[in-house]
Structures are given as structure tokens and as C-alpha cells.
Design a protein around this motif. Sequence first.
Motif, short mmCIF file in Angstrom:
data_model
loop_
_atom_site.label_atom_id
_atom_site.label_comp_id
_atom_site.label_asym_id
_atom_site.label_seq_id
_atom_site.Cartn_x
_atom_site.Cartn_y
_atom_site.Cartn_z
N ALA A 115 1.84 65.88 6.67
CA ALA A 115 0.80 65.50 7.63
C ALA A 115 0.51 64.00 7.61
O ALA A 115 0.21 63.39 8.64
N THR A 116 0.60 63.39 6.44
CA THR A 116 0.25 61.98 6.29
C THR A 116 1.45 61.06 6.20
O THR A 116 1.30 59.84 6.07
N ALA A 117 2.66 61.61 6.25
CA ALA A 117 3.91 60.83 6.17
C ALA A 117 3.99 60.02 4.88
O ALA A 117 4.48 58.89 4.87
N THR A 118 3.52 60.60 3.78
CA THR A 118 3.57 59.92 2.48
C THR A 118 4.39 60.75 1.50
O THR A 118 4.40 61.99 1.57
N PRO A 119 5.07 60.10 0.54
CA PRO A 119 5.87 60.84 -0.43
C PRO A 119 4.99 61.60 -1.42
O PRO A 119 3.82 61.28 -1.61
N LYS A 120 5.57 62.62 -2.04
CA LYS A 120 4.86 63.44 -3.03
C LYS A 120 5.72 63.57 -4.28
O LYS A 120 6.88 63.98 -4.20
N TYR A 121 5.12 63.23 -5.42
CA TYR A 121 5.82 63.32 -6.70
C TYR A 121 5.19 64.41 -7.55
O TYR A 121 3.97 64.42 -7.75
N TYR A 150 10.42 60.73 9.40
CA TYR A 150 9.86 60.52 10.74
C TYR A 150 10.72 59.56 11.53
O TYR A 150 11.20 58.56 10.99
N ILE A 151 10.92 59.85 12.82
CA ILE A 151 11.58 58.93 13.74
C ILE A 151 10.61 58.66 14.88
O ILE A 151 10.24 59.59 15.61
N ASP A 152 10.18 57.40 15.01
CA ASP A 152 9.21 57.03 16.06
C ASP A 152 7.98 57.93 16.01
O ASP A 152 7.53 58.47 17.03
N ASN A 153 7.45 58.11 14.81
CA ASN A 153 6.23 58.90 14.58
C ASN A 153 6.41 60.39 14.87
O ASN A 153 5.43 61.13 14.98
N ILE A 154 7.66 60.82 15.00
CA ILE A 154 7.94 62.24 15.20
C ILE A 154 8.55 62.79 13.92
O ILE A 154 9.57 62.30 13.44
N ILE A 184 18.38 56.75 5.35
CA ILE A 184 18.71 58.12 5.77
C ILE A 184 18.26 58.33 7.21
O ILE A 184 18.99 58.88 8.04
N ILE A 185 17.04 57.87 7.53
CA ILE A 185 16.51 58.01 8.88
C ILE A 185 17.38 57.24 9.88
O ILE A 185 17.68 57.73 10.97
N SER A 186 17.81 56.03 9.49
CA SER A 186 18.67 55.21 10.36
C SER A 186 19.97 55.94 10.69
O SER A 186 20.43 55.94 11.83
#
Length: 377
Positions: A115-121, A150-154, A184-186
Motif C-alpha cells: 500500500a505504501t510502496a516501501t520495502p519490508k524486512y 511500481y511502474i508510473d505509480n501503478i 528490475i522495473i526498467s
Amino acid sequence: MIILVIALLVMVIVVLIIYNVHIQKKIEAFNNLNDRINNLSVLQDFMKVAGEEDSVENKLKRINDIIIDKYDIKYSTIVVFNGAEYVIKASNVDAKHHSTLVNLHNEEIFQDSVATATPKYITVENDNEKLPYQKSEMGRAKSAMFFPLYIDNIYIGYWIMESGQMHAFDKVDTTIIEVVKDNIISVLQTVAYQDTIENIDRIDEFTELHSAEFLYGKAKKVMDQFATSAVCMFKIINIKEINENFSRQMGNEIITQIADIVKTKMSREYIFVRYMGPKFVIVFSGVEEVSTEQFLKDLKQEIEELALVEEYDEEETPVEIDGEKDTNKDEIVEAASPIMNFVVSTYYKGTGIEQLTKRLEEYIDTAPANESQINFI
């Protein structure tokens, strides 16, 4: 005298401390530069793989292998939502754990991360514990880092790296890992078009041939094994008249018969697709244009010798002649025969096959309505 010695020692110590700090900064700068060089090297490896002639699946597997090798990661898995479901694009984890790995987005511990686009450890504290998302597995992974993609906030999926050691990622440089994630996203963005092409191909129900999209994916890999290939597009120029004067069923039968004729003459190295409607494409892999002329002349002749007639119901109403019904009258039935127009050009390795087929299509669609020949352009 003693005071002087002490002062001198203090000065030496201070100088050494300053020198050590200076050296430490140089080491850190060198390490940062080395990290940048390594990251640039990894990015170059990624881009090289993305640009190669291979399937999207193989490209992502190779990229995952690069991640595992360059960053000494035990397990790495890339999961992407394909529009219908989550699928594993690349993983070195045993397949028996894949059902768990494709459902991590449903795990409560990762939902805030998504939901927040942040990593989790996450990590365990003793050997008797297991990570929250693990079901029956106990010994495989003791720590993990989860990265939503995420790609362009998607949101498009996630990447998870795992280790069999507790606290394995405590000291990991997250900025470097973020760079890996961005790479990876690129790559996913780069291969998105290719992925679409590879999955949009369909088999035509009448001819059992691949659709035009096949040319831009798997067929292109075959073509690029050769420096040049001859590409021929041909069209049934009187298909509209056949449909109107006979029936659409007759038109479909003509198309099917033509496909069958070509199939019987095809070499295994050649590619044959139903391009669109009454248009077909043959790729003569590794063959020069001029070498196809006799083959196409023979093919055109055989196709245009087709003469199909409609099947009539034997119980249809008899014809009346001079007031009497003639049930044995032999009717003269007109046959449907296709008229063909061909156009041929050369494909050069590494160029755009879609641009070539577009040019062939433009030529054949704008040719005079009665043109029926073999054209080399």
C-alpha cells in the motif's frame, strides 16, 4: 622534558587520528565508487539481456540469475500481476514453494508494504521460528526482504529476496538494493511490449495457422538466424466477389484450401501465417528474393486452378420444363476460383519485421483491383 615528550606524543596521536579519518574517508569514497561501478555493471548486464533476441521468460530468468550472482543472494523471486493473476516470472526457489510465493500480496505482513510502496524486512530470532508467510517450510528461509514493484505509480507485483540465515540483511546497503529493484522495473518496462506480442498470438480456426503477431515474436528469432530472408505477402483479390456470388462459407472454404496447398509445399525452415482476412505471409528464412520466383509461380498457378462448387440439397425443388418437372436435369453449376496477387521483399536481420509487412500490405492493398502477378519491391 617529560611535558614536552607528552605534548609531542599527543600531537603524533592527533596527527594519526586525522590521518586515519582521512584514510577512512578515502576508503569509503573508494567503496562508494566501487559500488557505483558494480551497479553500473549490473545495469549494463540487465540492459544487454533485455535487448537480446530471447523470450521474456528467459530474459527475466537470466536477470534473476545476475542478481543472485552479483549480490550473493540465496533466493530471489520476481512475481508480476499479468492482468488476470499473479505469476512467477523468475525464481530459484523450488517449485513446491511457488504457490506460497505468488500469494505474498495477501499476507498481512506485506499488505502495508504494498500500500505504501516501501520495502519490508523480516527475520526470525531462533531456529524454531518460521517467517509469517511460510506454511510448511521451516528451514529454507530465515530472513527476507520484500519489495513492491511500481511502474508510473501503478502496482505491478513484487520482488522478494530470502536467506537461510537469521538477520542476513541487517547490514545490507538498502540504496544498492533499491537500485537493483529499479533496474528490475526498467527491464519489466522494456520487455512489456515483447511480452504482449508473445501472448497475443492466436491460431486461426479455419486454417490452423498462426496470426500476424507470430511474426513479431517467435518467428523473428528464427528469421534473425540468417542475414536476410525473403518475405512474401499474397492476397485473394476476389474474395469479396466469392462471398457475394456464392456464400461466406464458400469464401472460408477457399481460404482453407489455399492454406492447405501452401502447407504441403512448405519447407520446415519457412514460416507461414494468416496475416489478416484474405492476406497471408510466407517467410523464406535465409533465402534471397530471386530464388523464390519459380516457387511462387508454381504456387500461384496451383492455387488459381482451384474450382469449388456449392453443395446442393438433393431434395431441393425440381426444375419445371414445359410444364413438367425434370428431376434428372443436369444443372450447369458455376465454380468459385481464387485470383491471387503476390508481393515480395527482403527482411534484413535485426530490422523491424512489422515495418516490412506494413509496406507489403500497403502495396498489395493499393494495387489495381485487377492486378494478379508476382511483384518484387
